[in-house]
Design a protein around this motif. Structure first.
Motif, short mmCIF file in Angstrom:
data_model
loop_
_atom_site.label_atom_id
_atom_site.label_comp_id
_atom_site.label_asym_id
_atom_site.label_seq_id
_atom_site.Cartn_x
_atom_site.Cartn_y
_atom_site.Cartn_z
N VAL A 77 0.83 -1.21 0.00
CA VAL A 77 0.00 0.00 0.00
C VAL A 77 0.85 1.26 0.00
O VAL A 77 0.55 2.23 -0.70
N VAL A 100 -8.37 1.99 2.97
CA VAL A 100 -7.58 0.76 3.06
C VAL A 100 -6.73 0.76 4.32
O VAL A 100 -6.65 -0.24 5.05
N GLU A 101 -6.08 1.89 4.59
CA GLU A 101 -5.19 1.96 5.76
C GLU A 101 -5.96 1.80 7.06
O GLU A 101 -5.45 1.19 8.01
N LEU A 104 -6.55 -1.98 7.42
CA LEU A 104 -5.32 -2.71 7.74
C LEU A 104 -4.85 -2.44 9.17
O LEU A 104 -4.23 -3.30 9.80
N LEU A 137 -5.39 -5.60 0.02
CA LEU A 137 -5.66 -6.42 1.21
C LEU A 137 -4.81 -7.68 1.25
O LEU A 137 -5.06 -8.57 2.05
N ASP A 139 -0.95 -9.57 1.63
CA ASP A 139 0.41 -9.47 2.14
C ASP A 139 1.35 -9.69 0.95
O ASP A 139 1.38 -10.78 0.38
N SER A 145 -4.21 -13.06 2.38
CA SER A 145 -5.05 -11.95 2.80
C SER A 145 -4.58 -11.38 4.14
O SER A 145 -4.27 -12.12 5.08
N ARG A 146 -4.55 -10.06 4.21
CA ARG A 146 -4.22 -9.40 5.47
C ARG A 146 -5.45 -9.26 6.38
O ARG A 146 -5.34 -8.73 7.48
N LEU A 147 -6.59 -9.76 5.92
CA LEU A 147 -7.79 -9.78 6.76
C LEU A 147 -7.88 -11.04 7.61
O LEU A 147 -8.71 -11.12 8.50
N LYS A 150 -7.98 -10.81 11.46
CA LYS A 150 -8.88 -9.82 12.06
C LYS A 150 -10.19 -10.47 12.48
O LYS A 150 -10.60 -11.50 11.93
#
Length: 266
Positions: A77, A100-101, A104, A137, A139, A145-147, A150
């Motif tokens: 990003v 987006v930030e 994240l 989203l 890595d 996925s960076r989700l 979460k």
């Protein structure tokens, strides 16, 4: 969105166009956020109101820039800006990057989602479209996925009844859509939580008056589900126990003899 790394960050999103004094989804997300802030204060807490500050719909500039970035693989990003070619690219990324930030940076995403015409509000869809910018989203190193780590809490409200046995069962394109979106982006089922209040229009639609007691029971169950969830998710990791879906969807009777009563929730 800098905060103490030991304090989990909560991103609170509201999508209802109704004010807080009449919106069931806003009242329920406020209950969750209030109890969360009692525990952690305002550190790491961020609220975005999609009705008060609508996210711009994606347009040709967004698509053009997204395709351009995608040709470069999975771009971190903070490196996307280096691919901006002109004013159109810059405008597209300027409207997208903060959203987006925020996602994240969050450990928990809290979404207040009324049902509009059997699905999610357009304001929420605009937000989803923006945060789904190609590669944003993911890595870049692992390609995952960076989700995935979460917790996602969806607090839903429906004007009518869509649970098992209701005449409109099967017409819910609210919860299935959001479940599909987040699981498709790597969120495990155990980290995806739904709390839903049904029959929210029974209080003001005359044809739904016989269902007011069911509506009250559904709202009470939703409040209990929210409290249970915030207590569990705000607990230290070792004390959270096994994650499970929190629901508040009692069986419902006809909410208007087949007529489209309660198409909008609040």
């Amino acid at each position: 969105m800098e905060h103490d790394a030991t304090t989990p960050a909560l991103l609170h999103i509201d999508a209802s166009v109704s004010p807080a004094d009449t919106s069931v989804s806003r009242q329920l997300t406020s209950l969750f956020a209030g109890k969360w802030r009692q525990r952690y204060g305002d550190a790491g807490y961020h609220h975005r109101d999609l009705a008060a500050e609508p996210v711009p719909l994606v347009d040709a500039g967004y698509v053009r820039f997204g395709y351009w970035v995608e040709r470069h693989g999975t771009v971190p990003v903070d490196e996307v800006s280096a691919l901006v070619r002109d004013a159109a690219d810059e405008a597209a990324w300027r409207a997208t990057r903060p959203l987006v930030e925020e996602v994240l940076a969050a450990d928990v995403l809290l979404l207040g989602v009324p049902m509009y015409n059997l699905t999610v509000p357009a304001a929420l869809m605009a937000w989803i479209d923006r945060i789904s910018f190609p590669g944003a989203l993911l890595d870049p190193a692992a390609g995952r996925s960076r989700l995935r780590d979460k917790q996602i809490v969806v607090v839903g409200a429906r004007g009518g009844g869509y649970g098992p046995g209701a005449p409109r069962e099967g017409l819910d394109f609210q919860v299935p859509y959001l479940r599909g979106y987040f699981t498709d982006r790597g969120v495990p089922e155990g980290r995806l939580h739904f709390v839903t209040a049904e029959l929210t229009r029974a209080r003001d639609v005359p044809a739904m008056a016989p269902l007011r007691s069911r509506a009250a029971a559904s709202l009470d169950a939703a409040r209990e589900g929210v409290i249970e969830l915030v207590d569990r998710l705000a607990a230290p990791p070792g004390a959270r126990g096994t994650a499970r879906q929190a629901t508040a969807e009692p069986q419902t009777a006809d909410c208007g003899q087949g007529r489209p009563v309660g198409s909008y929730a609040v």
